[in-house]
Design an enzyme around this catalytic site. Structure first.
Site, PDB file in Angstrom:
ATOM      1  N   SER B  25       0.819  -1.214   0.000  1.00 31.15           N
ATOM      2  CA  SER B  25       0.000   0.000   0.000  1.00 31.15           C
ATOM      3  C   SER B  25       0.852   1.263   0.000  1.00 31.15           C
ATOM      4  O   SER B  25       1.854   1.351   0.706  1.00 31.15           O
ATOM      5  CB  SER B  25      -0.890   0.001   1.238  1.00 31.15           C
ATOM      6  OG  SER B  25      -1.596   1.211   1.327  1.00 31.15           O
ATOM      7  N   ALA B  74       7.229  10.537   4.460  1.00 36.82           N
ATOM      8  CA  ALA B  74       6.174  11.113   5.300  1.00 36.82           C
ATOM      9  C   ALA B  74       5.136  11.707   4.359  1.00 36.82           C
ATOM     10  O   ALA B  74       5.049  12.919   4.187  1.00 36.82           O
ATOM     11  CB  ALA B  74       6.747  12.173   6.228  1.00 36.82           C
ATOM     12  N   ILE B  75       4.386  10.831   3.713  1.00 38.26           N
ATOM     13  CA  ILE B  75       3.375  11.296   2.771  1.00 38.26           C
ATOM     14  C   ILE B  75       2.193  11.873   3.548  1.00 38.26           C
ATOM     15  O   ILE B  75       1.609  12.879   3.161  1.00 38.26           O
ATOM     16  CB  ILE B  75       2.875  10.136   1.863  1.00 38.26           C
ATOM     17  CG1 ILE B  75       4.041   9.332   1.286  1.00 38.26           C
ATOM     18  CG2 ILE B  75       1.960  10.660   0.766  1.00 38.26           C
ATOM     19  CD1 ILE B  75       4.939  10.043   0.342  1.00 38.26           C
ATOM     20  N   ASN B 131      -5.154  -0.309   7.697  1.00 41.71           N
ATOM     21  CA  ASN B 131      -3.897   0.328   8.071  1.00 41.71           C
ATOM     22  C   ASN B 131      -4.084   0.957   9.448  1.00 41.71           C
ATOM     23  O   ASN B 131      -4.530   2.087   9.564  1.00 41.71           O
ATOM     24  CB  ASN B 131      -3.535   1.377   7.016  1.00 41.71           C
ATOM     25  CG  ASN B 131      -2.286   2.154   7.370  1.00 41.71           C
ATOM     26  OD1 ASN B 131      -1.628   1.857   8.364  1.00 41.71           O
ATOM     27  ND2 ASN B 131      -1.957   3.146   6.570  1.00 41.71           N
ATOM     28  N   CYS B 134      -0.063   3.588  10.464  1.00 38.49           N
ATOM     29  CA  CYS B 134       0.682   4.589   9.710  1.00 38.49           C
ATOM     30  C   CYS B 134       1.458   5.503  10.661  1.00 38.49           C
ATOM     31  O   CYS B 134       0.875   6.123  11.544  1.00 38.49           O
ATOM     32  CB  CYS B 134      -0.239   5.440   8.842  1.00 38.49           C
ATOM     33  SG  CYS B 134       0.706   6.607   7.845  1.00 38.49           S
ATOM     34  N   LYS B 169      -2.964  -4.671   9.185  1.00 38.05           N
ATOM     35  CA  LYS B 169      -1.545  -4.331   9.000  1.00 38.05           C
ATOM     36  C   LYS B 169      -0.928  -3.829  10.292  1.00 38.05           C
ATOM     37  O   LYS B 169      -1.357  -2.821  10.839  1.00 38.05           O
ATOM     38  CB  LYS B 169      -1.406  -3.274   7.908  1.00 38.05           C
ATOM     39  CG  LYS B 169       0.032  -2.956   7.550  1.00 38.05           C
ATOM     40  CD  LYS B 169       0.105  -2.311   6.196  1.00 38.05           C
ATOM     41  CE  LYS B 169       1.521  -1.991   5.784  1.00 38.05           C
ATOM     42  NZ  LYS B 169       1.548  -1.435   4.432  1.00 38.05           N
TER      43      LYS B 169
END
Ligand code: FAD
Ligand code: FMN
Ligand code: FES
Lengths: 270, 320
Positions: B25, B74-75, B131, B134, B169
């Site tokens: 992902s 670091a999106i 997720n 993150c 995840k």
């Protein structure tokens, strides 16, 4: 004949050191040449394959030979610089959108340092179209004003500047652009971001449209990771307009690798 | 044994994949971006970028830093939000030759359930990955994966809204990964994705400031592989559901480490940035490896490094 980008192993044809640490690497890639547009780039993968790919502009693309012009600045470019004739490297490309030079008659090209690598193809195309092309070329010193004879041979008028005054104007190349008497109808530019910002300022003072080729750190280079973004003005930008979050409405992030690397100066939020 | 006769297929919950290779992902867009470079029919599945309830602008630039043997990103979960996503994006996944797995991120149990329910309702989405790990959204995001009770709570809530395969995840940034893995399984997860990125930071010593706009980021690539292999090993000892191993996989030998540690499938992220042909190459070489050793299916080697290996005593003994 493949009609788009691809990833392939290519053979090095020649390697020249144009100045200390500045390498021109020519390789055999007719399929790449056939589909390359000015201002596009490739992700170059050194043969060890262990290091991440490096984004490099396509400098030359003619017949069966394309080339990359780069400065050795870190591990990946050092590895590429060690390639010799006959070695192979992998190339993913051509990627990104190039310059839009259609219809321009009088063009000023501004190149700073390694930014020169992005502007040979548009210069050649413009001259073929019958446009007048002036190259405003700035670098640290004369040594680093590489390959300028090629631009002269192609038919560009050259204006040079160096930081140390060893050749041409002593100072910034954008000072020459601002002082030029004959106003261009289009400015295109590639170089370090302070130079691009100054170019955008001069262009808006002159009332001339400008296209800037930006540099950002890339990971994927193909639009898959959203790592390489720049903020664009929500109103004037052509980039995909996702819905705005409640807290930030007036700009959008665009991917330099996918929506760029060339953007209209008026779209950018500095 | 002929090369073609090795069975590389994998079953994850009710999801059947012809190859055990998922594209991680956030690293593969929607798959479309890589289509010119890879035959997507030879990819097991593409896990989409995580989507949230509301649109997110993501973090300020720079968002990427190259580090030794990996990278920091670091999106910040940039995405258009579930409404826009369903309206403009999801329909095009129907044409993908590989399975498409949706990834859901959120900041509350309710939002996890809400986004999952809407996304999973679409036929184009074959499975859901949660997720809960993150590292790039300050204190908001990671709390779920760091606490077994919260993990259970969110997994139960999501389990209640979809019958599709549910992959949870996990984060490596925890003290007891096995406990969280067991908790996710008990709450109804069909599979685990192990691991997400490790928290990291890099500082520009000339400018005296952090290199990432977000200050901290998530470390991925070969740098995290040993951490990821151990995490898979630990999780595999704690659960019976399939594990999708990930973290720095670049070559067949990296992939084998994960299978032997207990992963039934693998995901590839950062390596695609180096060379998009890597996933297909790994599948080809996996087939050769299994053939050469006389195996007829991948499942024969999964978790084999677990058998008779570290005793609890050795295992607890640490590495000092
Ligand atoms: C679309 C695009 C096209 C490009 N085209 C070209 C091209 O044609 N030719 C070319 O040479 N480059 C080009 N670049 C830039 C090129 O991709 C990078 O310079 C290259 O990836 C560096 O790789 P490296 O691994 O060798 O260096 P890295 O390992 O990334 O290291 C670069 C080093 O330089 C340091 N550094 C960077 N900027 C500064 C600074 N201002 N002052 C001090 N130190 C600094 C970094 O900290 C780092 O240590 C392009 C980039 C893009 C996005
Ligand atoms: C640029 C980038 C963006 C990522 N975005 C997400 C994401 O949106 N959701 C998610 O669950 N994981 C995300 N990840 C984590 C990856 O899916 C993967 O778990 C991790 O990078 C480890 O695998 P790798 O070392 O093969 O990349 C991202 C990783 C990278 C490098
Ligand atoms: S580098 Fe991945 S989106 Fe641009």
């Amino acid at each position: 004949m493949p009609n788009g980008p691809s990833v392939r192993d290519v053979r090095v044809l020649d390697r020249t050191e144009l100045a200390p640490g500045v390498v021109l690497l020519g390789f055999y890639a007719p399929e790449l040449v056939a589909v390359t547009r000015p201002g596009q780039f490739v992700m170059a993968i050194p043969p060890s394959g262990e290091r991440a790919a490096t984004a490099l502009a396509i400098y030359e693309a003619q017949g069966e030979r394309a080339s990359l012009l780069f400065f050795i600045c870190g591990a990946r470019t050092r590895e590429l610089a060690e390639l010799r004739t006959g070695d192979t490297l992998s190339i993913t490309g051509p990627l990104g959108n190039g310059f839009d030079v259609n219809g321009a008659r009088n063009v000023a090209i501004v190149a700073g340092g390694v930014g020169i690598a992005s502007v040979l193809l548009p210069a050649q195309m413009l001259i073929e179209q019958g446009a007048r092309v002036r190259l405003f070329y700035g670098a640290r010193s004369e040594n680093f004003l590489v390959d300028r004879e090629r631009f002269e041979r192609a038919g560009c008028e050259l204006c040079c500047a160096t930081d140390d005054g060893s050749f041409g104007h002593a100072g910034f190349i954008t000072e020459l652009l601002a002082a030029a008497e004959d106003k261009p109808d289009l400015i295109i530019a590639c170089g370090p971001s302070p130079m691009l910002r100054a170019t955008a300022f001069v262009a808006s003072e002159l009332g001339v449209r400008a296209q800037l080729s930006l540099e950002e750190t890339f990971a994927c280079g193909v639009g898959g990771c959203w790592g390489c973004v720049v903020p664009l003005d929500r109103k004037s930008s052509q980039a995909p307009r996702f819905p705005a979050p409640a807290n930030g409405g007036d700009f959008v992030y665009a991917r330099v690798c996918k929506e760029g690397p060339v953007f209209w100066a008026h779209e950018l939020r500095w | 044994m002929s090369r073609g006769s090795v069975d590389l297929s994998v079953t994850i919950g009710s999801l059947q994949l012809p190859y055990p290779t998922l594209m991680a992902s956030g690293c593969y867009g929607s798959g479309e971006e890589f289509e010119p470079f890879v035959d997507l029919a030879q990819i097991g599945a593409v896990v989409l970028k995580s989507v949230t309830r509301a649109p997110r602008l993501g973090n300020p630039m720079p968002r990427l830093v190259a580090t030794p043997a990996g990278m920091l990103n670091a999106i910040g979960l940039q995405n258009p939000g579930i409404d826009w996503y369903l309206e403009h994006e999801v329909a095009k996944f129907a044409k993908r030759p590989s399975a498409v797995i949706g990834s859901v991120a959120a900041f509350s149990v309710d939002d996890y359930a809400y986004v999952t329910e809407r996304l999973a309702a679409r036929d184009e989405i074959a499975a859901i990955e949660l997720n809960i790990s993150c590292p790039n959204v300050a204190s908001e995001g990671e709390t779920f994966a760091c606490d077994p009770d919260l993990t259970a709570k969110v997994v139960r809530a999501v389990r209640g809204v979809t019958g599709k395969t549910l992959i949870v995840k996990l984060s490596p940034n925890v003290t007891d990964l096995a406990a969280i893995a067991a908790s996710a399984e008990a709450a109804g997860a069909d599979a685990l994705a192990v691991i997400n990125t490790l928290r990291g930071m890099s500082i520009d010593v000339n400018a005296w400031k952090p290199r990432l706009g977000n200050v901290t980021g998530g470390l991925s690539g070969p740098a995290i592989r040993p951490v990821a292999v151990l995490a898979v090993y630990e999780a595999a000892r704690a659960v019976a559901i399939p594990i999708i191993g990930q973290g720095g996989i670049e070559t067949i030998s990296d992939a084998l480490e994960f299978f032997l540690a207990g992963a039934s499938a693998i995901a590839i992220g950062t390596a695609n940035f180096t060379d998009p042909r890597i996933p297909v190459r790994i599948v080809d070489e996996l087939r050769d490896y299994l053939t050469a050793r006389g195996h007829s299916s991948l499942s024969e080697i999964v978790g084999k490094a677990n058998v008779g290996f570290a005793t609890p005593f050795q295992y607890e003994g640490g590495e000092g």
